[in-house]
Design a protein around this motif. Structure first.
Motif, PDB file in Angstrom:
ATOM      1  N   UNK A  24      13.976 -13.419  -5.439  1.00 25.29           N
ATOM      2  CA  UNK A  24      13.205 -13.142  -4.221  1.00 25.29           C
ATOM      3  C   UNK A  24      11.747 -13.323  -4.603  1.00 25.29           C
ATOM      4  N   UNK A  25      11.053 -14.166  -3.841  1.00 22.14           N
ATOM      5  CA  UNK A  25       9.668 -14.518  -4.159  1.00 22.14           C
ATOM      6  C   UNK A  25       8.729 -14.038  -3.056  1.00 22.14           C
ATOM      7  N   UNK A  26       7.673 -13.375  -3.470  1.00 24.79           N
ATOM      8  CA  UNK A  26       6.622 -12.910  -2.553  1.00 24.79           C
ATOM      9  C   UNK A  26       5.516 -13.955  -2.502  1.00 24.79           C
ATOM     10  N   UNK A  27       5.132 -14.362  -1.282  1.00 25.37           N
ATOM     11  CA  UNK A  27       4.064 -15.352  -1.112  1.00 25.37           C
ATOM     12  C   UNK A  27       2.770 -14.662  -0.666  1.00 25.37           C
ATOM     13  N   UNK A  28       1.676 -15.102  -1.202  1.00 25.01           N
ATOM     14  CA  UNK A  28       0.383 -14.558  -0.783  1.00 25.01           C
ATOM     15  C   UNK A  28       0.003 -15.089   0.594  1.00 25.01           C
ATOM     16  N   UNK A  29      -0.796 -14.319   1.311  1.00 28.70           N
ATOM     17  CA  UNK A  29      -1.443 -14.801   2.542  1.00 28.70           C
ATOM     18  C   UNK A  29      -2.787 -14.101   2.626  1.00 28.70           C
ATOM     19  N   UNK A  30      -3.628 -14.523   3.590  1.00 28.72           N
ATOM     20  CA  UNK A  30      -4.988 -13.977   3.658  1.00 28.72           C
ATOM     21  C   UNK A  30      -5.109 -12.774   4.594  1.00 28.72           C
ATOM     22  N   UNK A  31      -4.026 -12.367   5.228  1.00 30.16           N
ATOM     23  CA  UNK A  31      -4.142 -11.374   6.304  1.00 30.16           C
ATOM     24  C   UNK A  31      -3.451 -10.037   6.059  1.00 30.16           C
ATOM     25  N   UNK A  32      -2.326 -10.056   5.369  1.00 29.55           N
ATOM     26  CA  UNK A  32      -1.588  -8.809   5.176  1.00 29.55           C
ATOM     27  C   UNK A  32      -2.376  -7.881   4.248  1.00 29.55           C
ATOM     28  N   UNK A  33      -2.623  -6.629   4.670  1.00 33.67           N
ATOM     29  CA  UNK A  33      -3.347  -5.703   3.782  1.00 33.67           C
ATOM     30  C   UNK A  33      -2.568  -5.438   2.493  1.00 33.67           C
ATOM     31  N   UNK A  34      -3.301  -5.331   1.396  1.00 33.01           N
ATOM     32  CA  UNK A  34      -2.666  -5.089   0.084  1.00 33.01           C
ATOM     33  C   UNK A  34      -1.745  -3.876   0.113  1.00 33.01           C
ATOM     34  N   UNK A  35      -2.248  -2.797   0.728  1.00 27.73           N
ATOM     35  CA  UNK A  35      -1.482  -1.554   0.722  1.00 27.73           C
ATOM     36  C   UNK A  35      -0.183  -1.704   1.507  1.00 27.73           C
ATOM     37  N   UNK A  36      -0.198  -2.549   2.543  1.00 27.50           N
ATOM     38  CA  UNK A  36       1.028  -2.781   3.314  1.00 27.50           C
ATOM     39  C   UNK A  36       2.057  -3.519   2.450  1.00 27.50           C
ATOM     40  N   UNK A  37       1.610  -4.510   1.680  1.00 25.36           N
ATOM     41  CA  UNK A  37       2.512  -5.251   0.783  1.00 25.36           C
ATOM     42  C   UNK A  37       3.151  -4.277  -0.209  1.00 25.36           C
ATOM     43  N   UNK A  38       2.337  -3.381  -0.760  1.00 23.08           N
ATOM     44  CA  UNK A  38       2.841  -2.394  -1.722  1.00 23.08           C
ATOM     45  C   UNK A  38       3.897  -1.501  -1.060  1.00 23.08           C
ATOM     46  N   UNK A  39       3.628  -1.067   0.163  1.00 29.31           N
ATOM     47  CA  UNK A  39       4.565  -0.199   0.894  1.00 29.31           C
ATOM     48  C   UNK A  39       5.913  -0.898   1.101  1.00 29.31           C
ATOM     49  N   UNK A  40       5.874  -2.167   1.489  1.00 33.07           N
ATOM     50  CA  UNK A  40       7.117  -2.921   1.719  1.00 33.07           C
ATOM     51  C   UNK A  40       7.883  -3.103   0.405  1.00 33.07           C
ATOM     52  N   UNK A  41       7.168  -3.424  -0.666  1.00 38.36           N
ATOM     53  CA  UNK A  41       7.831  -3.607  -1.971  1.00 38.36           C
ATOM     54  C   UNK A  41       8.513  -2.315  -2.417  1.00 38.36           C
ATOM     55  N   UNK A  42       7.852  -1.185  -2.202  1.00 41.76           N
ATOM     56  CA  UNK A  42       8.430   0.107  -2.590  1.00 41.76           C
ATOM     57  C   UNK A  42       9.670   0.418  -1.753  1.00 41.76           C
ATOM     58  N   UNK A  43       9.578   0.156  -0.460  1.00 39.92           N
ATOM     59  CA  UNK A  43      10.672   0.512   0.454  1.00 39.92           C
ATOM     60  C   UNK A  43      11.884  -0.402   0.274  1.00 39.92           C
ATOM     61  N   UNK A  44      11.652  -1.710   0.221  1.00 40.60           N
ATOM     62  CA  UNK A  44      12.779  -2.652   0.230  1.00 40.60           C
ATOM     63  C   UNK A  44      13.333  -2.928  -1.169  1.00 40.60           C
TER      64      UNK A  44
END
Ligand code: TYC
Length: 101
Positions: A24-44
């Motif tokens: 499973x690969x995470x792709x960067x983008x310019x819009x998603x807040x860093x903290x939101x990415x961290x929250x999703x990684x922790x949850x999923x």
């Protein structure tokens, strides 16, 4: 008159097929807040704050980061769920899957 009967031996195949694994690969983008990415990684992906932060920063700096490796079904389900979590919050966050070499 004695006769011989030949019984063919059955050979047991010992080889166990391992299931192919998918990244499973995470792709960067310019819009998603860093903290939101961290929250999703922790949850999923059941990551700690530390692990999730490291993966997020790696994707942020390099463009992509391998999150984890699973069987095909689980990798695809998790990538879809994580991508949908971003979509539901209005972010273009993207997770993809790719077979392991
Ligand atoms: N680049 C995003 C920002 O600066 C944060 C981010 C990191 C987004 C990793 C996606 O996979 C990602 N807000």
């Amino acid at each position: 008159m004695p006769s011989t009967v030949t019984i063919p031996r059955t050979s047991t195949r010992l080889k166990t097929e391992r299931p192919k694994l998918f990244k499973v690969i995470l792709l960067n983008d310019d819009f998603t807040p860093r903290e939101f990415v961290v929250t999703v990684l922790k949850a999923e992906f059941r990551m700690s704050e530390d692990q999730a932060h490291r993966v997020m920063i790696t994707a942020h700096r390099r463009g992509v980061c391998v999150v984890a490796v699973f069987t095909k079904d689980i990798a695809e389900t998790k990538a879809t769920r994580a991508t949908d979590a971003g979509k539901a919050a209005g972010y273009p966050l993207m997770f993809t899957t790719e077979p392991e070499e």
